[in-house]
Design an enzyme around this catalytic site. Structure first.
Site, PDB file in Angstrom:
ATOM      1  N   SER A 186       0.882  -1.160   0.000  1.00  0.00           N
ATOM      2  CA  SER A 186       0.000   0.000   0.000  1.00  0.00           C
ATOM      3  C   SER A 186       0.919   1.208   0.000  1.00  0.00           C
ATOM      4  O   SER A 186       1.629   1.462   0.972  1.00  0.00           O
ATOM      5  CB  SER A 186      -0.895   0.000   1.245  1.00  0.00           C
ATOM      6  OG  SER A 186      -1.632   1.207   1.329  1.00  0.00           O
ATOM      7  N   SER A 187       0.935   1.954  -1.100  1.00  0.00           N
ATOM      8  CA  SER A 187       1.879   3.059  -1.253  1.00  0.00           C
ATOM      9  C   SER A 187       1.652   4.137  -0.193  1.00  0.00           C
ATOM     10  O   SER A 187       0.563   4.267   0.371  1.00  0.00           O
ATOM     11  CB  SER A 187       1.743   3.686  -2.648  1.00  0.00           C
ATOM     12  OG  SER A 187       2.072   2.760  -3.650  1.00  0.00           O
ATOM     13  N   SER A 188       2.687   4.919   0.045  1.00  0.00           N
ATOM     14  CA  SER A 188       2.589   6.035   0.975  1.00  0.00           C
ATOM     15  C   SER A 188       1.422   6.942   0.598  1.00  0.00           C
ATOM     16  O   SER A 188       1.255   7.292  -0.580  1.00  0.00           O
ATOM     17  CB  SER A 188       3.886   6.853   0.941  1.00  0.00           C
ATOM     18  OG  SER A 188       3.695   8.131   1.481  1.00  0.00           O
TER      19      SER A 188
END
Length: 370
Positions: free
Chosen positions: A91-93
């Site tokens: 889950s990307s920043s």
């Protein structure tokens, strides 16, 4: 803190988040897309395991931080608690997600193709904003897309999910108004340009083999090309078909030296990074600071590699090169060429993608640098 308070605090930190997205981030909260056990790639400290069952508050703190949350290692071959190996899904920043969606800037009713479903969070955000029927997300990993589908179902959304190679896009739904890419890309697959409506936008994390990575916005020009510029610096996992394999080389090195400080080459400017990447697209670079102020730069491409070592107590820098190419000499020439142009900043560079490939340009698409 309640979930709503955590989401609000997160959104307040995303200072560039357009007002049209704020309600979407509330409606599709991140914690619904993070597994109970994951690896937090902390912004201000070492990475660490987060376990909802063992410490739910710490888990929530990590989920609503600015950190990327790693959900798969080594394509699933390594247990997440190990925290070692290649990061292969995440889950990307939230900061990066917000920046990419801001650059995507979809209109109501736009049809979007997402490359890389991951946890499903950004597919959910897009589906809430545009409607499930307007979002297609493609993911190569069966286990990842299965989990994403369940996450989306719990969140109340059902965009079209396709298991397949994102490098070829999804021609059945083309043309798209927007293509949202969630994995690093060295070379932009031309299929994405073909599947974008004229005037449509492709947002990619361009990840050259050389230093750096940049959110890049390309607009389909309607003539078979796409043209755009570079924005925020980012780091993303690579598209699986474009992963880098380090060669195992043999043979003796040729010894030489240089007066050019390799630290200047890799740390002077993002403009320099883009220039070197554009001039030498097949050259990989990796560097490391060492004890006592020493600095080491490794280069490789095909059957050639180079090792460049700076030590503060030596006037000249030691260079070792082998193979048919003198890679440090090429990098040095590319950097000094950038200097001769007047050290232009990142803002002056752009990229054009054509059926024949891609090239970087300076100031104008008519001025390709290589």
């Amino acid at each position: 803190m309640s979930v709503d308070q955590r989401v609000t605090a997160l959104i307040d930190r995303l200072t560039d988040l357009d007002e049209s997205w704020r309600g979407v981030f509330h409606a599709v909260p991140r914690h619904m897309f993070v597994p109970d056990r994951a690896w937090c790639d902390a912004v201000d400290g070492p990475g660490h395991l987060i376990d909802r069952g063992a410490d739910p508050e710490a888990w929530m703190d990590a989920v609503y931080s600015d950190a990327a949350i790693i959900t798969q290692l080594d394509d699933g071959a390594t247990e997440i608690a190990e925290g070692k190996g290649d990061y292969t899904s995440s889950s990307s920043s939230p900061v990066v997600v917000a920046a990419a969606l801001g650059l995507l800037d979809p209109f109501d009713g736009d049809e979007v193709l997402e490359i890389g479903t991951g946890t499903g969070w950004t597919a959910g955000l897009l589906a809430h904003r545009l409607g499930d029927g307007n979002v297609t997300s493609i993911e190569i990993d069966r286990a990842v897309i299965t989990t994403a589908a369940e996450n989306l179902r719990r969140a109340g959304h059902a965009p079209r999910l396709v298991q397949g190679d994102g490098a070829v896009g999804w021609a059945e739904g083309a043309p798209y108004d927007r293509i949202h890419v969630t994995c690093g890309v060295c070379e932009v697959p031309y299929a994405w340009v073909e599947q974008t409506r004229p005037g449509g936008v492709i947002v990619i994390p361009w990840t050259p083999r050389w230093e750096g990575g940049y959110l890049t916005v390309l607009t389909a020009a309607g003539d078979g090309t796409a043209v755009g510029r570079f924005y925020d610096g980012v780091g993303f996992m690579l598209l699986r078909s474009q992963r880098w394999d380090l060669p195992r080389l043999e043979g003796s090195y040729r010894k030489s030296s240089t007066y050019l400080d390799p630290r200047r080459v890799v740390r002077t400017s993002t403009g320099a990074d883009i220039a070197v990447a554009g001039l030498l697209p097949d050259v990989y670079g990796a560097h490391a600071y060492q004890e006592g102020g020493e600095f080491h730069l490794s280069l490789w491409s095909g059957e050639s590699d180079a090792q460049v070592h700076y030590a503060p107590d030596y006037k000249a820098v030691a260079v070792l090169q082998r193979g048919p190419r003198d890679l440090w000499d090429e990098v040095e020439a590319a950097y000094l060429r950038w200097v001769s142009w007047g050290t232009p900043s990142k803002a002056r560079f752009g990229m054009t993608v054509t059926p024949e490939g891609q090239h970087v340009w300076l100031d104008s698409p008519d001025n390709a640098i290589a």
